[in-house]
Motif scaffolding. Structure first.
Motif, short mmCIF file in Angstrom:
data_model
loop_
_atom_site.label_atom_id
_atom_site.label_comp_id
_atom_site.label_asym_id
_atom_site.label_seq_id
_atom_site.Cartn_x
_atom_site.Cartn_y
_atom_site.Cartn_z
N GLN A 152 4.65 -0.68 -14.26
CA GLN A 152 5.59 0.20 -14.94
C GLN A 152 6.88 -0.56 -15.26
OE1 GLN A 152 5.61 3.46 -11.97
NE2 GLN A 152 4.93 4.78 -13.63
N THR A 153 7.33 -0.45 -16.52
CA THR A 153 8.53 -1.19 -16.94
C THR A 153 9.75 -0.81 -16.11
OG1 THR A 153 7.65 -1.34 -19.19
CG2 THR A 153 10.01 -1.71 -18.91
N GLU A 154 9.88 0.48 -15.80
CA GLU A 154 11.03 0.93 -15.01
C GLU A 154 11.10 0.21 -13.67
OE1 GLU A 154 12.32 4.88 -12.43
OE2 GLU A 154 10.65 4.99 -13.83
N ASN A 155 9.94 0.06 -13.01
CA ASN A 155 9.91 -0.63 -11.72
C ASN A 155 10.15 -2.12 -11.88
OD1 ASN A 155 9.40 1.77 -10.36
ND2 ASN A 155 7.19 1.54 -10.52
N LYS A 156 9.60 -2.71 -12.95
CA LYS A 156 9.84 -4.13 -13.20
C LYS A 156 11.34 -4.41 -13.32
CE LYS A 156 5.52 -5.13 -15.66
NZ LYS A 156 4.93 -5.51 -16.95
N ILE A 157 12.03 -3.58 -14.09
CA ILE A 157 13.47 -3.79 -14.30
C ILE A 157 14.23 -3.63 -12.98
CG2 ILE A 157 15.52 -2.88 -15.45
CD1 ILE A 157 13.67 -2.12 -17.80
N LEU A 158 13.86 -2.60 -12.21
CA LEU A 158 14.51 -2.38 -10.92
C LEU A 158 14.31 -3.59 -10.01
CD1 LEU A 158 16.04 -0.11 -9.29
CD2 LEU A 158 13.80 0.43 -8.29
N GLY A 159 13.08 -4.11 -9.97
CA GLY A 159 12.81 -5.28 -9.13
C GLY A 159 13.55 -6.52 -9.60
N PRO B 259 9.90 -7.34 -0.81
CA PRO B 259 9.91 -6.05 -1.51
C PRO B 259 10.44 -6.16 -2.94
CG PRO B 259 10.90 -5.84 0.66
CD PRO B 259 10.72 -7.28 0.41
N SER B 260 11.43 -7.02 -3.16
CA SER B 260 11.98 -7.19 -4.51
C SER B 260 10.92 -7.75 -5.46
CB SER B 260 13.20 -8.10 -4.48
OG SER B 260 14.21 -7.59 -3.64
N LEU B 261 10.18 -8.75 -4.99
CA LEU B 261 9.10 -9.31 -5.80
C LEU B 261 7.99 -8.29 -6.03
CD1 LEU B 261 8.88 -12.84 -4.14
CD2 LEU B 261 9.48 -12.40 -6.53
N LEU B 262 7.69 -7.51 -5.01
CA LEU B 262 6.64 -6.48 -5.13
C LEU B 262 6.99 -5.45 -6.19
CD1 LEU B 262 4.02 -5.24 -3.97
CD2 LEU B 262 5.46 -4.01 -2.34
N ILE B 263 8.22 -4.95 -6.17
CA ILE B 263 8.64 -3.94 -7.15
C ILE B 263 8.67 -4.53 -8.55
CG2 ILE B 263 10.53 -2.40 -7.82
CD1 ILE B 263 11.28 -2.27 -4.81
N ASP C 141 6.82 -6.75 -9.75
CA ASP C 141 5.48 -7.10 -10.22
C ASP C 141 4.65 -5.86 -10.58
OD1 ASP C 141 3.55 -9.07 -10.81
OD2 ASP C 141 2.52 -8.66 -8.93
N ASP C 142 5.27 -4.71 -10.63
CA ASP C 142 4.55 -3.47 -10.93
C ASP C 142 4.19 -3.41 -12.41
OD1 ASP C 142 3.53 -0.95 -9.96
OD2 ASP C 142 5.09 0.00 -11.16
N GLU D 282 0.80 -1.22 0.00
CA GLU D 282 0.00 0.00 0.00
C GLU D 282 0.83 1.27 0.00
OE1 GLU D 282 -0.32 -2.45 2.27
OE2 GLU D 282 -2.02 -3.45 1.28
N SER D 283 2.09 1.20 0.46
CA SER D 283 2.83 2.44 0.71
C SER D 283 4.09 2.65 -0.13
CB SER D 283 3.23 2.51 2.19
OG SER D 283 4.10 1.44 2.51
N TRP D 284 4.53 1.62 -0.89
CA TRP D 284 5.87 1.74 -1.47
C TRP D 284 5.98 2.80 -2.56
CZ3 TRP D 284 7.64 0.47 -6.49
CH2 TRP D 284 6.72 -0.15 -7.33
N LYS D 285 4.84 3.24 -3.08
CA LYS D 285 4.88 4.29 -4.11
C LYS D 285 4.66 5.69 -3.54
CE LYS D 285 3.87 1.86 -8.36
NZ LYS D 285 3.07 1.86 -9.61
N ASN D 286 4.40 5.80 -2.24
CA ASN D 286 4.17 7.12 -1.65
C ASN D 286 5.41 7.98 -1.69
OD1 ASN D 286 1.59 6.27 -1.13
ND2 ASN D 286 1.93 5.83 1.04
N ASN D 287 6.55 7.37 -1.48
CA ASN D 287 7.82 8.10 -1.50
C ASN D 287 8.61 7.61 -2.71
OD1 ASN D 287 10.42 9.10 -1.16
ND2 ASN D 287 10.44 8.77 1.05
#
Length: 469
Positions: free
Chosen positions: A221-228, A212-216, A218-219, A178-183
């Protein structure tokens, strides 16, 4: 403790109490400026000796300062962060100037509870990001350098070996679904911090870093997928295989990565395939194979089958290059078991050899490397495909020597060399059939460069012909 005033006035509050009051939020107040003034005027040698409440007060002040500098909508890029950085520098320089020796954990005891907050601030504002400015970056970098000096650490990695759990504790509340995109900084701080920890220190934190790695990853946005995916790859490389297999974690990783292979994003596909290639040894433990039973297929087979299915009709150059770039590693890993995929692999090789791939010819070079490895590992099955591969290679050589595009000469030379190597390997596994067939080509060929290639094949194969050789 409060100090008695010799003139009979009320006792002066302890420094730690004043720090706590300065942290209290009030409209119109700038706690960063007030805290900086307090920290600049502090008598650090005396405080570090006498004020028992100082460690927790400094931690509270550091938490308040980080909250003040946190990126968010409507906040000026780096303005508050620069003031917060100045306050942290006052604190660190004051403790450093006091000459207090570091404790067993590296940092002076009074500074240990505040250190994770200072690190998170430095990791947030040190790199060049949209929420920082030049002054904030400079302050963050100086604060980090001062923190590392006080801790006696030569690098962030050395510092985090003792502080990673504390830093994760600060990040954990912001890394929920619920919160990882707030900041916007949280995912970058997590990724950067994670990559500083390697074997053997990472495995003890696996339960806290994997979700958290799996969560990021699974987003949407491609940028977040690559980061995760990069975070997952770091985990695969730095956590023992036994720990990854426990509780079926490796299978969870595999399915999360496999699903990304259906997205047409070259950078994401590249990150996923690199991670999968390092995950296969974890998933595919050596099996005791007993003939005549067929060897069971594994995840590497499934991924290669999907890649080949996608490769054959693909027309976008960036995706073609990405697939071709990784294909040799799959053939190398499967070895003789690549024969299972020859029916799909053959049209992919033929099709990619026919298409010009731009000046660098990355796709064709990698496909030629794939063909070489395929011949080496699957040579008993190659003679029945000899004519198809030979025609494709000769056509590519003829197209190449007539090429009037901007392909640099070194690239053409590399392509010709790779094609020659493939022809030599084809000749060896077919008991000289290639040189016999090339002898007929020589009689009708008028291009000197093509003839040079054929002569080289015949010479290096150890066989010569009477027709013009």
């Amino acid at each position: 403790m409060a100090r008695e005033d010799p003139r009979g006035r009320a006792p002066e509050p302890a420094f730690s109490d004043r720090l706590r009051r300065a942290c209290e939020h009030a409209p119109g107040r700038d706690p960063a400026a007030e805290l900086e003034a307090l920290l600049a005027a502090a008598d650090w040698p005396a405080l570090l000796r006498e004020d028992a409440g100082l460690p927790q007060a400094l931690a509270q002040a550091a938490r308040a300062l980080c909250a003040r500098a946190a990126p968010g909508p409507g906040r000026e890029a780096g303005g508050a962060a620069a003031r917060v950085g100045a306050a942290f520098l006052r604190l660190l320089e004051g403790v450093e100037a006091a000459g207090v020796c570091a404790g067993p954990a590296g940092l002076p005891p009074a500074l240990r509870p505040a250190a994770p907050h200072i690190y998170v601030f430095a990791a947030t504002h040190g790199p060049e990001r949209p929420w920082t400015g030049p002054a904030a970056r400079e302050a963050a970098r100086r604060a980090l350098a001062s923190l590392l000096r006080l801790a006696g650490c030569a690098s962030e990695a050395a510092f985090l070996r003792g502080s990673f759990a504390a830093v994760l504790g600060l990040l954990q509340p912001e890394l929920s679904k619920e919160s990882w995109k707030n900041n916007p900084a949280t995912k970058h701080i997590f990724s950067w911090t994670l990559h500083q920890i390697t074997r053997p220190w990472l495995s003890q934190h696996l339960e806290r870093i994997l979700p958290p790695s799996l969560l990021i990853s699974d987003d949407y946005q491609t940028e977040n997928k690559i980061l995760g995916v990069h975070c997952l790859h770091h985990i695969v490389l730095n956590v023992p295989a036994a720990d990854l297999r426990q509780f079926n974690r490796a299978q969870v990783l595999y399915h999360a990565l496999f699903n990304h292979l259906y997205t047409p994003e070259p950078d994401l596909i590249q990150a996923v395939l690199e991670c999968l290639l390092d995950l296969f040894p974890v998933l595919e433990r050596p099996l005791q194979w007993k003939a005549p039973e067929p060897r069971p297929t594994g995840p590497c087979d499934d991924v290669l089958q999907l890649i080949l299915t996608h490769m054959e009709p693909e027309y976008r150059l960036l995706l073609r290059r990405t697939y071709a770039r990784n294909l040799p590693a799959f053939v190398e890993r499967l070895g003789i078991l690549t024969v299972r995929h020859l029916k799909r692999l053959e049209p992919v090789i033929i099709g990619y050899l026919e298409v010009y791939d731009g000046p660098e010819e990355e796709a064709r070079l990698k496909i030629l490397e794939t063909l070489k490895l395929t011949i080496q590992h699957c040579w008993p099955r190659i003679p029945c495909r000899l004519e198809v591969f030979l025609k494709a290679l000769l056509k590519m050589v003829c197209d190449l020597v007539r090429d009037q595009t901007l392909t640099p000469e070194p690239v053409k030379t590399a392509l010709l060399q790779e094609a020659t190597d493939c022809l030599i390997l084809l000749d060896h596994c077919s008991s000289g059939q290639v040189t016999s067939l090339l002898a007929k080509v020589v009689q009708s060929c008028e291009d000197d460069k093509v003839l040079d290639c054929i002569r080289k094949v015949q010479q290096l194969s150890g066989r010569t012909t009477k027709a013009g050789m």
